[in-house]
Design an enzyme around this catalytic site. Structure first.
Site, short mmCIF file in Angstrom:
data_model
loop_
_atom_site.label_atom_id
_atom_site.label_comp_id
_atom_site.label_asym_id
_atom_site.label_seq_id
_atom_site.Cartn_x
_atom_site.Cartn_y
_atom_site.Cartn_z
N HIS A 144 0.84 -1.20 0.00
CA HIS A 144 0.00 0.00 0.00
C HIS A 144 0.87 1.25 0.00
O HIS A 144 0.63 2.19 -0.77
CB HIS A 144 -0.91 -0.03 1.23
CG HIS A 144 -1.67 1.23 1.47
ND1 HIS A 144 -2.97 1.41 1.03
CD2 HIS A 144 -1.33 2.38 2.11
CE1 HIS A 144 -3.39 2.62 1.39
NE2 HIS A 144 -2.41 3.22 2.04
N GLU A 145 1.91 1.27 0.85
CA GLU A 145 2.77 2.45 0.93
C GLU A 145 3.57 2.64 -0.36
O GLU A 145 3.73 3.77 -0.84
CB GLU A 145 3.72 2.33 2.13
CG GLU A 145 3.02 2.24 3.48
CD GLU A 145 2.09 3.41 3.76
OE1 GLU A 145 2.29 4.51 3.18
OE2 GLU A 145 1.14 3.24 4.53
N HIS A 192 1.40 4.31 -2.92
CA HIS A 192 1.35 5.78 -2.82
C HIS A 192 2.49 6.41 -3.60
O HIS A 192 2.30 7.41 -4.30
CB HIS A 192 1.46 6.21 -1.35
CG HIS A 192 0.18 6.14 -0.58
ND1 HIS A 192 -0.97 6.77 -1.00
CD2 HIS A 192 -0.12 5.55 0.61
CE1 HIS A 192 -1.94 6.56 -0.11
NE2 HIS A 192 -1.44 5.83 0.87
N GLU A 197 -6.14 6.77 -0.90
CA GLU A 197 -6.04 5.59 -0.05
C GLU A 197 -6.65 4.37 -0.74
O GLU A 197 -6.07 3.28 -0.69
CB GLU A 197 -6.74 5.85 1.29
CG GLU A 197 -6.05 6.86 2.18
CD GLU A 197 -4.64 6.41 2.57
OE1 GLU A 197 -4.45 5.22 2.85
OE2 GLU A 197 -3.75 7.27 2.61
#
Length: 267
Positions: free
Chosen positions: A126-127, A130, A188
């Site tokens: 997920h990071e 980003h 997100e």
């Protein structure tokens, strides 16, 4: 209303000259220099490490193992484009972050929620999502454009008195809840999907992402309504993950067939 026409044309011109595409195919508005943001990310990462205690040893090797497995599955140009680094910070908060340039941090409290390497891969994926989607650039660009728009509106409409200040305050709230926060929730949700693909491509089981958010939900705590939060609700996140799970599982199976079987011992 010539001023409004001028403002609209100016905004359209900016949009046309600063339009990029995210990894999911979404059109983006980016004005900032990636090189400058990456430099700022490196400086912020250094400051984090000065201000907060870091954890080394087996815990750091565990997080690094998961991160390296995901990064190694990226296309070569994406591997080289960032200075991929991860640190573990001593904090009870179950949190993680990513900075422009590929700098990532996770808190020790998160390891109480992400209980397996696959669940930790969901967080790290997920990071990394980003970073690959240039969300920091997009947020900076959107906030800059919003502030410019409100400043121009204040100047040309003569909103200088107390009534004008109240109106500008209301417009500011409208921008916050109508543009900036939903934009962050979109980021997100998009990072969730990108992270799901990334962890699957690296050979981590994407179904663990749903288990992670079930753990997060069990950890609980009072939260604001989704429309007032910078993050989607946990129910929304799990629904989004489930909707993209068939493709993620197919990618996971292809990765396993290609010999990607990460083994990161949990300390």
């Amino acid at each position: 209303m010539r001023w409004f026409h001028f403002l609209a044309v100016g905004a359209l011109s900016l949009t046309l000259t600063a339009c990029t595409t995210s990894p999911t195919g979404r059109q983006q508005f980016t004005l900032a220099s990636d090189a400058q943001l990456n430099q700022m990310g490196a400086q912020a990462f250094d400051q984090y490490q000065q201000d907060l205690p870091t954890v080394g040893g087996a815990t750091h090797r565990y997080a690094q193992c998961v991160a390296e497995a995901i990064v190694s599955a990226l296309p070569a140009e994406q591997q080289r484009a960032q200075d991929w680094q991860i640190r573990v910070f001593e904090s009870e908060q179950a949190n993680a972050f990513a900075l422009p340039g590929g700098y990532m941090g996770i808190n020790t409290g998160l390891l109480n929620v992400a209980r397996t390497q696959d669940q930790l891969a969901a967080v790290i994926g997920h990071e990394i999502g980003h970073v690959l989607a240039r969300h920091a650039n997009e947020r900076v660009s959107t906030q800059t454009a919003t502030q410019i728009g409100l400043s121009v509106l204040s100047s040309v409409s003569g909103m200088q008195g107390s009534g004008g200040q109240q109106m500008m305050g209301a417009l500011g709230l409208g921008a916050q809840y109508g543009v900036l926060l939903p934009f962050s929730r979109r980021h997100e949700s998009e990072a969730d999907v990108i992270g799901l693909w990334l962890m699957a491509d690296a050979g981590f089981d994407p179904r663990a992402s749903v288990a992670l958010w079930q753990n997060m939900e069990a950890a609980g705590g009072t939260r604001p309504p989704a429309w007032m939060s910078t993050h989607p609700s946990q129910g929304q996140r799990m629904a989004g993950l489930q909707a993209n799970m068939p493709e993620a599982v197919a990618r996971f199976e292809r990765a396993r067939q290609a010999g990607r079987t990460p083994n990161c011992p949990r300390p």
